[in-house]
Design a protein around this motif. Structure first.
Motif, PDB file in Angstrom:
ATOM      1  N   GLN A  58      49.589  31.264 -26.809  1.00 29.24           N
ATOM      2  CA  GLN A  58      49.161  30.024 -27.417  1.00 29.24           C
ATOM      3  C   GLN A  58      49.906  28.588 -26.875  1.00 29.24           C
ATOM      4  N   LEU A  59      51.162  28.887 -26.536  1.00 26.65           N
ATOM      5  CA  LEU A  59      51.905  27.605 -26.089  1.00 26.65           C
ATOM      6  C   LEU A  59      51.580  27.298 -24.870  1.00 26.65           C
ATOM      7  N   ARG A  60      51.263  28.282 -23.966  1.00 28.01           N
ATOM      8  CA  ARG A  60      50.871  28.052 -22.564  1.00 28.01           C
ATOM      9  C   ARG A  60      49.655  27.333 -22.395  1.00 28.01           C
ATOM     10  N   SER A  61      48.787  27.834 -23.280  1.00 32.89           N
ATOM     11  CA  SER A  61      47.349  27.378 -23.017  1.00 32.89           C
ATOM     12  C   SER A  61      47.253  25.755 -23.591  1.00 32.89           C
ATOM     13  N   SER A  62      48.103  25.639 -24.906  1.00 32.57           N
ATOM     14  CA  SER A  62      48.220  24.046 -25.423  1.00 32.57           C
ATOM     15  C   SER A  62      48.864  23.208 -24.040  1.00 32.57           C
ATOM     16  N   VAL A  63      49.957  23.778 -23.379  1.00 32.00           N
ATOM     17  CA  VAL A  63      50.654  22.894 -22.257  1.00 32.00           C
ATOM     18  C   VAL A  63      49.618  22.599 -21.315  1.00 32.00           C
ATOM     19  N   GLU A  64      48.768  23.696 -20.800  1.00 35.51           N
ATOM     20  CA  GLU A  64      48.045  23.628 -19.600  1.00 35.51           C
ATOM     21  C   GLU A  64      46.758  22.676 -20.076  1.00 35.51           C
ATOM     22  N   ALA A  65      46.312  22.638 -21.478  1.00 32.31           N
ATOM     23  CA  ALA A  65      45.059  21.890 -21.750  1.00 32.31           C
ATOM     24  C   ALA A  65      45.564  20.450 -21.249  1.00 32.31           C
ATOM     25  N   ASN A  66      46.939  20.041 -21.701  1.00 36.98           N
ATOM     26  CA  ASN A  66      47.486  18.646 -21.395  1.00 36.98           C
ATOM     27  C   ASN A  66      47.638  18.591 -19.797  1.00 36.98           C
ATOM     28  N   VAL A  67      48.197  19.502 -19.049  1.00 39.48           N
ATOM     29  CA  VAL A  67      48.261  19.396 -17.632  1.00 39.48           C
ATOM     30  C   VAL A  67      46.789  19.155 -17.033  1.00 39.48           C
ATOM     31  N   SER A  68      45.828  20.109 -17.485  1.00 35.80           N
ATOM     32  CA  SER A  68      44.347  19.706 -17.007  1.00 35.80           C
ATOM     33  C   SER A  68      43.859  18.254 -17.211  1.00 35.80           C
ATOM     34  N   LEU A  69      44.430  17.216 -17.933  1.00 37.48           N
ATOM     35  CA  LEU A  69      44.165  15.994 -18.133  1.00 37.48           C
ATOM     36  C   LEU A  69      44.876  15.069 -17.042  1.00 37.48           C
ATOM     37  N   GLY A  70      45.457  15.582 -16.274  1.00 36.50           N
ATOM     38  CA  GLY A  70      46.229  15.034 -15.273  1.00 36.50           C
ATOM     39  C   GLY A  70      47.480  14.598 -15.487  1.00 36.50           C
ATOM     40  N   LEU A  71      47.828  14.817 -16.699  1.00 41.62           N
ATOM     41  CA  LEU A  71      49.536  14.318 -17.028  1.00 41.62           C
ATOM     42  C   LEU A  71      50.421  15.305 -16.193  1.00 41.62           C
ATOM     43  N   PRO A  72      51.623  14.603 -15.506  1.00 42.67           N
ATOM     44  CA  PRO A  72      52.701  15.529 -15.041  1.00 42.67           C
ATOM     45  C   PRO A  72      53.232  16.473 -16.355  1.00 42.67           C
ATOM     46  N   LEU A  73      53.829  17.366 -15.919  1.00 49.47           N
ATOM     47  CA  LEU A  73      54.433  18.451 -16.943  1.00 49.47           C
ATOM     48  C   LEU A  73      55.637  17.751 -17.675  1.00 49.47           C
ATOM     49  N   GLU A  74      56.390  16.979 -17.084  1.00 47.29           N
ATOM     50  CA  GLU A  74      57.592  16.211 -17.664  1.00 47.29           C
ATOM     51  C   GLU A  74      57.204  14.841 -18.431  1.00 47.29           C
ATOM     52  N   ASN A  75      55.941  14.725 -18.334  1.00 44.93           N
ATOM     53  CA  ASN A  75      55.536  13.465 -19.192  1.00 44.93           C
ATOM     54  C   ASN A  75      54.645  13.654 -20.365  1.00 44.93           C
ATOM     55  N   ILE A  76      54.482  15.386 -20.464  1.00 47.89           N
ATOM     56  CA  ILE A  76      53.621  15.698 -21.734  1.00 47.89           C
ATOM     57  C   ILE A  76      54.758  15.700 -23.028  1.00 47.89           C
ATOM     58  N   ARG A  77      54.846  14.559 -23.842  1.00 46.79           N
ATOM     59  CA  ARG A  77      55.775  14.544 -24.870  1.00 46.79           C
ATOM     60  C   ARG A  77      55.333  15.540 -26.223  1.00 46.79           C
ATOM     61  N   VAL A  78      54.142  15.613 -26.045  1.00 43.23           N
ATOM     62  CA  VAL A  78      54.074  16.587 -27.105  1.00 43.23           C
ATOM     63  C   VAL A  78      54.614  18.094 -26.902  1.00 43.23           C
ATOM     64  N   ALA A  79      54.969  18.340 -25.836  1.00 41.93           N
ATOM     65  CA  ALA A  79      55.481  19.581 -25.399  1.00 41.93           C
ATOM     66  C   ALA A  79      56.628  19.728 -26.393  1.00 41.93           C
ATOM     67  N   GLN A  80      57.339  18.923 -26.582  1.00 41.41           N
ATOM     68  CA  GLN A  80      58.673  19.040 -27.561  1.00 41.41           C
ATOM     69  C   GLN A  80      58.313  19.688 -28.981  1.00 41.41           C
ATOM     70  N   ASP A  81      57.246  19.179 -29.290  1.00 39.54           N
ATOM     71  CA  ASP A  81      56.926  19.393 -30.709  1.00 39.54           C
ATOM     72  C   ASP A  81      56.151  20.758 -30.688  1.00 39.54           C
ATOM     73  N   LEU A  82      55.537  21.250 -29.496  1.00 36.30           N
ATOM     74  CA  LEU A  82      54.901  22.574 -29.451  1.00 36.30           C
ATOM     75  C   LEU A  82      55.948  23.573 -29.365  1.00 36.30           C
ATOM     76  N   VAL A  83      57.103  23.287 -28.485  1.00 37.20           N
ATOM     77  CA  VAL A  83      58.001  24.635 -28.502  1.00 37.20           C
ATOM     78  C   VAL A  83      58.741  24.707 -29.820  1.00 37.20           C
ATOM     79  N   GLU A  84      59.191  23.441 -30.503  1.00 33.93           N
ATOM     80  CA  GLU A  84      59.744  23.734 -31.895  1.00 33.93           C
ATOM     81  C   GLU A  84      58.885  24.196 -32.898  1.00 33.93           C
ATOM     82  N   GLN A  85      57.385  24.055 -32.960  1.00 29.27           N
ATOM     83  CA  GLN A  85      56.753  24.741 -33.840  1.00 29.27           C
ATOM     84  C   GLN A  85      56.467  26.058 -33.472  1.00 29.27           C
ATOM     85  N   ALA A  86      56.458  26.462 -32.418  1.00 36.34           N
ATOM     86  CA  ALA A  86      56.478  27.697 -32.043  1.00 36.34           C
ATOM     87  C   ALA A  86      57.409  28.687 -32.374  1.00 36.34           C
TER      88      ALA A  86
END
Length: 271
Positions: A58-86
């Motif tokens: 679930q976490l990988r799919s959520s991050v990959e969905a943002n990566v597919s939008l063209g955002l660099p991995l380090e710029n996906i700020r919502v990722a911090q919330d995702l890891v804490e929710q997981a």
């Protein structure tokens, strides 16, 4: 050791049989307990692995969905919330981390580790996985990791979940304790039941053997109209004795007939 040998030498054969059957019963109960323990422990491990795999996917799919939008991995700020929710969604998860393909932590439930390089054991596990899911056991904990890929299938980073391995030991100890408590109750009851049934069966067998022995020792012939003996062995003995008596009577009749013929032949010869 000498005392046990002395006790065994004074035990009757029937008591030895009861002891052997009781020991086999205890061994069977212990084997059943071990099988139940193994089955429950495997079920618990499979359930825990399934939960971790679900959280990881679930976490990988959520991050990959943002990566597919063209955002660099380090710029996906919502990722911090995702890891804490997981981590908050699963009590067995100790830490969740997303790091770059070069091995630098980008998002971490331990915010103090952000920007730090991952451990060399993780790098080695990633190399052994050859681009797939990787796992290792470290400091008694279990680490599961999976690559984060872009639309071209190239890994742009990795997500890793660290789960508490001590939880498995605690669960295993709880299962073992519960089984031991039930075995402590079931074993004496099973021993009493098996011992009583074995003693009863042996006593009935001994009575049958005793009656059969008495009938074998008896020289009195078995009358044809006699009441059948109780028990399979006594009836078998009576049947054997009756058969022997019939054969002996037939042999006597034959012998008498032969003697009578000899006497007639001698009388004819004298005349």
């Amino acid at each position: 050791m000498e005392f046990s040998i002395l006790v065994a030498s004074f035990m009757s054969p029937s008591a030895k049989i009861v002891c052997v059957v009781s020991l086999l019963t205890v061994a069977g109960l212990m084997l059943c307990a071990l099988l139940i323990y193994g089955s429950l422990d495997r079920s618990r491990v499979m359930a825990a692995e399934s939960n971790l795999n679900f959280a990881l996917n679930q976490l990988r799919s959520s991050v990959e969905a943002n990566v597919s939008l063209g955002l660099p991995l380090e710029n996906i700020r919502v990722a911090q919330d995702l890891v804490e929710q997981a981590r908050a969604g699963n009590a067995e998860i100790l830490a969740v981390e997303i790091f770059s393909s070069s091995g630098i932590s980008l998002f971490n439930t331990d915010r103090g580790s952000i920007g730090e390089p991952i451990r060399e054991t993780w790098r080695e596990a990633i190399r052994r996985a050859n681009g797939g899911r990787w796992a290792l056991e470290e400091f008694g904990d279990i680490v599961l990791g999976e690559p984060i890929r872009n639309d071209f299938g190239e890994p742009v980073g990795y997500v890793a979940i660290t789960a508490a391995g001590a939880g498995r030991d605690i669960h295993g100890n709880a299962i073992a304790s519960a089984l031991a408590n039930r075995l402590a109750i079931a074993a004496p009851l099973a021993l009493l039941l098996v011992g009583a049934l074995s003693a009863l069966a042996i006593r009935q067998a001994e009575q049958g053997l005793r009656r059969a022995t008495e009938r074998l020792r008896s020289t009195a012939p078995v009358a044809a109209d006699a009441e059948p003996a109780s028990g399979e062995l006594p009836r078998l003995v009576d049947g054997v004795k009756a058969s022997i008596a019939q054969h002996v009577a037939a042999m006597d009749t034959t012998a008498k007939a032969i003697l009578a013929l000899d006497e007639d032949d001698e009388a004819d010869a004298a005349a």
